[in-house]
Structures are given as C-alpha cells and as structure tokens.
Write a protein that holds these residues in place. Structure first.
Motif, PDB file in Angstrom:
ATOM      1  N   TYR A  45      69.987  12.875  70.145  1.00  0.00           N
ATOM      2  CA  TYR A  45      68.998  13.690  70.850  1.00  0.00           C
ATOM      3  C   TYR A  45      69.428  13.908  72.294  1.00  0.00           C
ATOM      4  O   TYR A  45      70.155  13.096  72.864  1.00  0.00           O
ATOM      5  CB  TYR A  45      67.631  12.980  70.902  1.00  0.00           C
ATOM      6  CG  TYR A  45      66.981  12.693  69.581  1.00  0.00           C
ATOM      7  CD1 TYR A  45      66.925  13.647  68.575  1.00  0.00           C
ATOM      8  CD2 TYR A  45      66.388  11.467  69.339  1.00  0.00           C
ATOM      9  CE1 TYR A  45      66.304  13.381  67.363  1.00  0.00           C
ATOM     10  CE2 TYR A  45      65.765  11.187  68.135  1.00  0.00           C
ATOM     11  CZ  TYR A  45      65.723  12.151  67.153  1.00  0.00           C
ATOM     12  OH  TYR A  45      65.098  11.893  65.959  1.00  0.00           O
ATOM     13  N   ARG A  47      67.696  14.267  76.234  1.00  0.00           N
ATOM     14  CA  ARG A  47      66.671  13.457  76.896  1.00  0.00           C
ATOM     15  C   ARG A  47      65.255  13.854  76.491  1.00  0.00           C
ATOM     16  O   ARG A  47      64.425  12.987  76.178  1.00  0.00           O
ATOM     17  CB  ARG A  47      66.806  13.554  78.418  1.00  0.00           C
ATOM     18  CG  ARG A  47      65.719  12.770  79.166  1.00  0.00           C
ATOM     19  CD  ARG A  47      65.648  13.103  80.630  1.00  0.00           C
ATOM     20  NE  ARG A  47      65.444  14.501  80.918  1.00  0.00           N
ATOM     21  CZ  ARG A  47      64.257  15.113  80.913  1.00  0.00           C
ATOM     22  NH1 ARG A  47      63.164  14.440  80.620  1.00  0.00           N
ATOM     23  NH2 ARG A  47      64.166  16.398  81.197  1.00  0.00           N
ATOM     24  N   TYR A  50      64.488  12.802  72.892  1.00  0.00           N
ATOM     25  CA  TYR A  50      64.465  11.335  72.845  1.00  0.00           C
ATOM     26  C   TYR A  50      63.131  10.816  73.394  1.00  0.00           C
ATOM     27  O   TYR A  50      62.473   9.975  72.762  1.00  0.00           O
ATOM     28  CB  TYR A  50      65.635  10.764  73.642  1.00  0.00           C
ATOM     29  CG  TYR A  50      65.528   9.286  73.927  1.00  0.00           C
ATOM     30  CD1 TYR A  50      65.753   8.343  72.930  1.00  0.00           C
ATOM     31  CD2 TYR A  50      65.205   8.830  75.203  1.00  0.00           C
ATOM     32  CE1 TYR A  50      65.642   6.987  73.194  1.00  0.00           C
ATOM     33  CE2 TYR A  50      65.101   7.479  75.477  1.00  0.00           C
ATOM     34  CZ  TYR A  50      65.319   6.558  74.469  1.00  0.00           C
ATOM     35  OH  TYR A  50      65.212   5.215  74.736  1.00  0.00           O
ATOM     36  N   LYS A  85      70.282   5.200  67.859  1.00  0.00           N
ATOM     37  CA  LYS A  85      70.041   6.458  68.537  1.00  0.00           C
ATOM     38  C   LYS A  85      71.094   6.659  69.622  1.00  0.00           C
ATOM     39  O   LYS A  85      71.497   5.701  70.279  1.00  0.00           O
ATOM     40  CB  LYS A  85      68.642   6.476  69.147  1.00  0.00           C
ATOM     41  CG  LYS A  85      67.559   6.432  68.080  1.00  0.00           C
ATOM     42  CD  LYS A  85      66.289   5.788  68.590  1.00  0.00           C
ATOM     43  CE  LYS A  85      65.356   5.466  67.452  1.00  0.00           C
ATOM     44  NZ  LYS A  85      65.605   4.168  66.853  1.00  0.00           N
ATOM     45  N   VAL A  87      71.716   9.206  72.963  1.00  0.00           N
ATOM     46  CA  VAL A  87      71.023  10.151  73.830  1.00  0.00           C
ATOM     47  C   VAL A  87      72.048  10.796  74.758  1.00  0.00           C
ATOM     48  O   VAL A  87      72.757  10.098  75.485  1.00  0.00           O
ATOM     49  CB  VAL A  87      69.921   9.451  74.652  1.00  0.00           C
ATOM     50  CG1 VAL A  87      69.186  10.452  75.530  1.00  0.00           C
ATOM     51  CG2 VAL A  87      68.963   8.700  73.743  1.00  0.00           C
ATOM     52  N   SER A  89      72.524  12.828  77.949  1.00  0.00           N
ATOM     53  CA  SER A  89      71.769  13.221  79.133  1.00  0.00           C
ATOM     54  C   SER A  89      72.550  12.890  80.400  1.00  0.00           C
ATOM     55  O   SER A  89      73.185  11.838  80.479  1.00  0.00           O
ATOM     56  CB  SER A  89      70.418  12.498  79.174  1.00  0.00           C
ATOM     57  OG  SER A  89      69.723  12.816  80.358  1.00  0.00           O
ATOM     58  N   VAL A  95      68.755   3.885  78.567  1.00  0.00           N
ATOM     59  CA  VAL A  95      67.906   4.106  77.402  1.00  0.00           C
ATOM     60  C   VAL A  95      67.734   2.774  76.687  1.00  0.00           C
ATOM     61  O   VAL A  95      68.519   1.842  76.888  1.00  0.00           O
ATOM     62  CB  VAL A  95      68.511   5.149  76.433  1.00  0.00           C
ATOM     63  CG1 VAL A  95      68.496   6.536  77.051  1.00  0.00           C
ATOM     64  CG2 VAL A  95      69.911   4.774  76.008  1.00  0.00           C
ATOM     65  N   ALA A  99      69.281   2.443  71.413  1.00  0.00           N
ATOM     66  CA  ALA A  99      69.965   3.662  71.838  1.00  0.00           C
ATOM     67  C   ALA A  99      71.114   3.374  72.787  1.00  0.00           C
ATOM     68  O   ALA A  99      71.131   2.360  73.476  1.00  0.00           O
ATOM     69  CB  ALA A  99      68.965   4.606  72.509  1.00  0.00           C
TER      70      ALA A  99
END
Length: 187
Positions: A45, A47, A50, A85, A87, A89, A95, A99
C-alpha cells in the motif's frame, strides 16, 4: 521466477475508486475480498491506503474485534491483520502492524520485492497502483465494478499515459449487481 503483483479494487461505473463510492459491503462481497487476500502473503500500500486499512482492520489491543464488525468483517480482519505489509511512502518515518517501509525509487523497490519468495503481493490504493501499472509491474488486475455512478472522486488508474491491453481471465456476478472482473496483461 517473480511472485505476482495483483492489484484489486472496487470501482464505480464512472471509474471512481473512493472507498465509500460503491455499494455497501455485503456478505458476498466481503467473502470475495477475504478470498482475494488469501491469494497473497504480502500487502502493498501507499501511505493513505495503509492508514485507512490500519484504522479499520487492525486487531485492537484488547484483542476483541469492535461491536460494529459483523462475522464477515471479522473474517476479513483475521486474514488481513497478521499479513506482512509493505508501505511505499516518502512522507512517514515508521510503520508498524507487521509492516516495513520502502521509500526512494518505488518502482525499483517493488521490483526487488517481487523477487523475494512468496505466493504473491496484493496491491491496493489509487496513486501507487497507477505508478506501478505505468512501469509494467502489475501482473493481474481485479476490479469489482459497482452499478453506481459516483460523479466525483479519484479515478481508476488516473495518470496512465500509454494504452494497456488487458485480457479478461475471469468474471463473476454478485447478487448486488456488482461484477468482479479479473484481467492479465495481454501478450
């Protein structure tokens, strides 16, 4: 062999992908999305997505799911919560929720992610998928098309400049009138 990157999202007839623009989730659609999660072992994902998912689907510290969740939403959460996960960003520093954070050249970071062992990567969101589609990194697209005209909101794969030819590999109709359509890049 690289693991597949699969983009899946709800979309209205006019291309809106805002999470509140389609039909409300029902038992059939929640079961579909839960099964979609099970096809992969990693979620990717940006940001915004997420943070949206974190706020809705992370198991609370109490260990008890909130009262607003029905059994279908709990089943979805129980699959999503423990998943790995990633992320992408450049605007946040850290995170959690199983993640890891990637920043910098996102296209190269996702290429490297696809080289890791795994069953697949489930991609969600709006801006990140458009960038990865433009780079030719998405292997499969699943759109659940809702019989709604939103008239507003972010659009599916907005910003793609070159035509992408896709081949329909599966179609499923829901009682609500929504249809799931799965595509792969045309050869």
């Amino acid at each position: 062999m690289t693991q597949p990157l699969r983009y899946a999202i709800n979309v209205t007839l006019d291309g809106c992908v805002h999470h509140e623009a389609g039909l409300p989730p029902d038992s059939e659609s929640m079961a579909f999305w839960t099964d979609e999660l099970r096809r992969s072992d990693t979620l990717l994902y940006g940001r915004v997505t997420y943070e949206l998912m974190l706020g809705a689907w992370r198991r609370p510290e109490s260990g008890e799911w909130p009262d607003w969740m029905d059994a279908d939403e709990v089943a979805f959460s129980e699959v999503m919560d423990p998943m790995r996960k990633v992320v992408a960003s450049g605007t946040i520093d850290a995170v959690d929720w199983n993640a890891e954070l990637i920043s910098g050249d996102v296209v190269e970071a996702v290429r490297a992610l696809k080289e890791r062992p795994g069953r697949g990567i489930s991609l969600g969101g709006v801006q990140l998928p458009a960038a990865l589609a433009a780079a030719g990194l998405i292997d499969e697209y699943t759109f659940v098309v809702h019989p709604v005209v939103a008239g507003r909101g972010p659009r599916l794969l907005d910003g793609i400049r070159n035509q992408m030819r896709l081949e329909l590999v599966e179609r499923r109709e829901f009682r609500s009138g929504a249809t799931a359509q799965r595509y792969r890049a045309a050869s």
